[in-house]
Write a protein that holds these residues in place. Structure first.
Motif, PDB file in Angstrom:
ATOM      1  N   UNK A  74       0.834  -1.206   0.000  1.00  0.00           N
ATOM      2  CA  UNK A  74       0.000   0.000   0.000  1.00  0.00           C
ATOM      3  C   UNK A  74       0.870   1.257   0.000  1.00  0.00           C
ATOM      4  N   UNK A  75       1.938   1.270   0.779  1.00  0.00           N
ATOM      5  CA  UNK A  75       2.840   2.424   0.802  1.00  0.00           C
ATOM      6  C   UNK A  75       3.443   2.661  -0.580  1.00  0.00           C
ATOM      7  N   UNK A  76       3.769   1.589  -1.284  1.00  0.00           N
ATOM      8  CA  UNK A  76       4.293   1.699  -2.646  1.00  0.00           C
ATOM      9  C   UNK A  76       3.269   2.376  -3.554  1.00  0.00           C
ATOM     10  N   UNK A  77       2.022   1.926  -3.477  1.00  0.00           N
ATOM     11  CA  UNK A  77       0.965   2.526  -4.289  1.00  0.00           C
ATOM     12  C   UNK A  77       0.762   3.996  -3.927  1.00  0.00           C
ATOM     13  N   UNK A  78       0.773   4.284  -2.633  1.00  0.00           N
ATOM     14  CA  UNK A  78       0.577   5.675  -2.202  1.00  0.00           C
ATOM     15  C   UNK A  78       1.701   6.573  -2.705  1.00  0.00           C
ATOM     16  N   UNK A  79       2.949   6.124  -2.549  1.00  0.00           N
ATOM     17  CA  UNK A  79       4.080   6.928  -3.027  1.00  0.00           C
ATOM     18  C   UNK A  79       3.985   7.179  -4.529  1.00  0.00           C
ATOM     19  N   UNK A  80       3.742   6.124  -5.277  1.00  0.00           N
ATOM     20  CA  UNK A  80       3.656   6.266  -6.734  1.00  0.00           C
ATOM     21  C   UNK A  80       2.489   7.165  -7.134  1.00  0.00           C
ATOM     22  N   UNK A  81       1.359   7.015  -6.470  1.00  0.00           N
ATOM     23  CA  UNK A  81       0.193   7.836  -6.776  1.00  0.00           C
ATOM     24  C   UNK A  81       0.454   9.305  -6.458  1.00  0.00           C
ATOM     25  N   UNK A  83       3.275  10.825  -6.186  1.00  0.00           N
ATOM     26  CA  UNK A  83       4.293  11.324  -7.096  1.00  0.00           C
ATOM     27  C   UNK A  83       3.694  11.608  -8.467  1.00  0.00           C
ATOM     28  N   UNK A  84       2.958  10.645  -8.990  1.00  0.00           N
ATOM     29  CA  UNK A  84       2.361  10.806 -10.320  1.00  0.00           C
ATOM     30  C   UNK A  84       1.414  12.000 -10.364  1.00  0.00           C
ATOM     31  N   UNK A  85       0.679  12.211  -9.283  1.00  0.00           N
ATOM     32  CA  UNK A  85      -0.281  13.322  -9.219  1.00  0.00           C
ATOM     33  C   UNK A  85       0.369  14.617  -8.723  1.00  0.00           C
ATOM     34  N   UNK A  86       1.689  14.571  -8.505  1.00  0.00           N
ATOM     35  CA  UNK A  86       2.468  15.739  -8.078  1.00  0.00           C
ATOM     36  C   UNK A  86       1.908  16.384  -6.814  1.00  0.00           C
ATOM     37  N   UNK A  87       1.618  15.556  -5.825  1.00  0.00           N
ATOM     38  CA  UNK A  87       1.136  16.030  -4.531  1.00  0.00           C
ATOM     39  C   UNK A  87       2.213  16.929  -3.923  1.00  0.00           C
ATOM     40  N   UNK A  88       1.809  18.143  -3.538  1.00  0.00           N
ATOM     41  CA  UNK A  88       2.801  19.118  -3.086  1.00  0.00           C
ATOM     42  C   UNK A  88       2.787  19.376  -1.580  1.00  0.00           C
ATOM     43  N   UNK A 109      18.472   3.433  -5.996  1.00  0.00           N
ATOM     44  CA  UNK A 109      17.285   2.598  -5.834  1.00  0.00           C
ATOM     45  C   UNK A 109      16.291   3.228  -4.858  1.00  0.00           C
ATOM     46  N   UNK A 110      16.788   4.095  -4.011  1.00  0.00           N
ATOM     47  CA  UNK A 110      15.912   4.730  -3.027  1.00  0.00           C
ATOM     48  C   UNK A 110      14.696   5.374  -3.691  1.00  0.00           C
ATOM     49  N   UNK A 111      14.902   6.034  -4.802  1.00  0.00           N
ATOM     50  CA  UNK A 111      13.785   6.660  -5.515  1.00  0.00           C
ATOM     51  C   UNK A 111      13.367   5.878  -6.755  1.00  0.00           C
ATOM     52  N   UNK A 112      14.219   4.987  -7.219  1.00  0.00           N
ATOM     53  CA  UNK A 112      13.921   4.266  -8.451  1.00  0.00           C
ATOM     54  C   UNK A 112      13.196   2.942  -8.228  1.00  0.00           C
ATOM     55  N   UNK A 113      13.288   2.381  -7.034  1.00  0.00           N
ATOM     56  CA  UNK A 113      12.712   1.069  -6.779  1.00  0.00           C
ATOM     57  C   UNK A 113      11.613   1.157  -5.726  1.00  0.00           C
ATOM     58  N   UNK A 114      10.410   1.384  -6.179  1.00  0.00           N
ATOM     59  CA  UNK A 114       9.259   1.439  -5.286  1.00  0.00           C
ATOM     60  C   UNK A 114       8.307   0.285  -5.552  1.00  0.00           C
ATOM     61  N   UNK A 115       8.867  -0.859  -5.926  1.00  0.00           N
ATOM     62  CA  UNK A 115       8.046  -2.047  -6.100  1.00  0.00           C
ATOM     63  C   UNK A 115       7.557  -2.495  -4.721  1.00  0.00           C
ATOM     64  N   UNK A 116       6.411  -3.144  -4.670  1.00  0.00           N
ATOM     65  CA  UNK A 116       5.858  -3.556  -3.383  1.00  0.00           C
ATOM     66  C   UNK A 116       6.776  -4.432  -2.533  1.00  0.00           C
ATOM     67  N   UNK A 153       5.404   6.118 -11.741  1.00  0.00           N
ATOM     68  CA  UNK A 153       5.945   7.397 -12.195  1.00  0.00           C
ATOM     69  C   UNK A 153       7.353   7.138 -12.705  1.00  0.00           C
ATOM     70  N   UNK A 154       7.759   7.906 -13.696  1.00  0.00           N
ATOM     71  CA  UNK A 154       9.099   7.713 -14.253  1.00  0.00           C
ATOM     72  C   UNK A 154      10.151   8.090 -13.214  1.00  0.00           C
TER      73      UNK A 154
END
Length: 169
Positions: A74-81, A83-88, A109-116, A153-154
């Motif tokens: 869930x944390x992975x999904x939240x972070x990606x979401x 980020x993708x939605x540019x939550x500020x 990998x800290x920012x590149x690997x957000x797999x569950x 997110x890229x």
């Protein structure tokens, strides 16, 4: 010799068939993860500080009844979401931002690997705090789906989000 080869083949087939049955029995015996809904995404009152902030990790852990594997997913999904939605409105302390920056310099990998299944999700989500009520509204308004949503997110967007949109304070 021919009888021995035939016997071995029959025995191998029986063992392979048995292994398939055992694996299926084990899979069906494992408890299924509960299906989360948007109303499940909330923090425990004890995790929210006096200013209304809570870490993304604590929100995920609370929603998943402290199950680390499910909380990480869930944390992975939240972070990606987010980020993708540019939550500020993600906030971290100055020392936490420095810690994360240094980690990223050592290991991107800290920012590149957000797999569950990645423990880097734990690190980032434990250092990312959000105002609880604003997060819940943001998720509702942007139609976050914890059960079936797939968010990504890229790498460039992740770095930009972390470096330019996270508030340090």
């Amino acid at each position: 010799m021919a009888d021995t080869e035939l016997d071995n083949t029959a025995e191998d087939t029986a063992i392979e068939g048995q292994a398939g049955v055992d694996a299926a029995a084990t899979e069906s015996a494992a408890p299924a993860a509960p299906v989360l809904s948007l109303s499940d995404i909330k923090a425990a009152p004890a995790d929210i500080d006096e200013d209304g902030f809570v870490s993304i990790w604590n929100i995920a852990a609370n929603a998943c009844n402290k199950n680390t594997v499910q909380a990480r997913e869930l944390a992975s999904k939240l972070l990606c979401f987010l980020c993708k939605k540019q939550c500020d409105f993600v906030v971290t302390s100055g020392s936490n931002a420095e810690y994360l920056d240094q980690w990223f310099e050592r290991d991107n990998k800290l920012l590149y690997d957000w797999k569950p299944e990645s423990e880097t999700v734990d690190v980032v989500s434990q250092h990312a705090e959000v105002p609880h009520d604003a997060l819940v509204s943001f998720l509702e308004n942007n139609k976050f789906d914890p059960a079936t949503g797939k968010y990504t997110a890229t790498r460039a967007v992740r770095v930009q989000w972390f470096q330019e949109m996270w508030c340090v304070g």
